[in-house]
Design an enzyme around this catalytic site. Structure first.
Site, short mmCIF file in Angstrom:
data_model
loop_
_atom_site.label_atom_id
_atom_site.label_comp_id
_atom_site.label_asym_id
_atom_site.label_seq_id
_atom_site.Cartn_x
_atom_site.Cartn_y
_atom_site.Cartn_z
CE LYS A 35 -3.82 -2.42 2.23
NZ LYS A 35 -4.29 -2.99 1.16
CB CYS A 36 4.40 1.78 -0.53
SG CYS A 36 5.63 2.85 -0.72
N GLY A 37 3.10 4.21 -2.37
CA GLY A 37 3.37 5.04 -3.40
C GLY A 37 4.42 4.28 -4.54
CB THR A 39 2.76 -0.67 -4.42
OG1 THR A 39 2.80 -0.32 -2.82
CG2 THR A 39 2.33 -2.02 -4.55
#
Length: 159
Positions: A35-37, A39
């Site tokens: 759930k990371c930028g 990803t």
């Protein structure tokens, strides 16, 4: 002195894996999050793996929830996400800590051998990458903003 090949890690399926099994391979070790930028880098990592696996590259993904709680899921949820969303086929491991007292021994070693800016050993965010040569020596550390494709020349040289 402990080497990378002396370390064990638990796979995302719960098996114990000896990193010594990767001796003779070029490794790209990455702390990942769903759930990371960053990803979407999973797609680039998978592309690198498919392109260079036959030449000896192995990408090792280590989920970590230490940065903005961006990897909250269980191992089975992470595995499902990686497979369904990005077709990840490279080895994935159980969720670990990369910083602090409970940092996984692999990350303690990687950070010591390839410190970041100004000599800092701390991992700053998800998708920090470490290139390891065929002998287990850490060649280079890359920032989360370094795309998988931008590592290609270094990977080719290490292969």
């Amino acid at each position: 002195m402990t080497t990378l090949y002396d370390i064990d890690a638990r796979t995302i399926d719960g098996e114990t894996k000896k990193l010594g099994d990767y001796a003779g391979k070029t490794l790209l070790v990455v702390n990942v999050a769903s759930k990371c930028g960053f990803t979407p880098q999973y797609a680039g990592l998978e592309a690198l793996y498919k392109k260079y696996a036959d030449k000896g590259l192995v990408i090792l993904g280590f989920p970590c929830n230490q940065f903005g709680a961006q990897e909250p899921g269980s191992e089975s949820e992470i595995a499902s996400f990686c497979s369904t969303s990005y077709g990840v086929s490279f080895p994935m491991f159980a969720k670990i800590d990369v910083n602090g007292e409970k940092a996984h021994p692999l990350y303690k070693l990687l950070k010591h051998e390839a410190p970041g800016l100004l000599g800092s050993e701390a991992i700053k965010w998800n998708f920090t990458k470490f290139l390891v040569d065929k002998t287990g020596k850490v060649v280079k550390r890359y920032a989360p903003t370094d795309t998988p494709q931008s590592l290609e020349k270094d990977i080719e040289a290490a292969l």
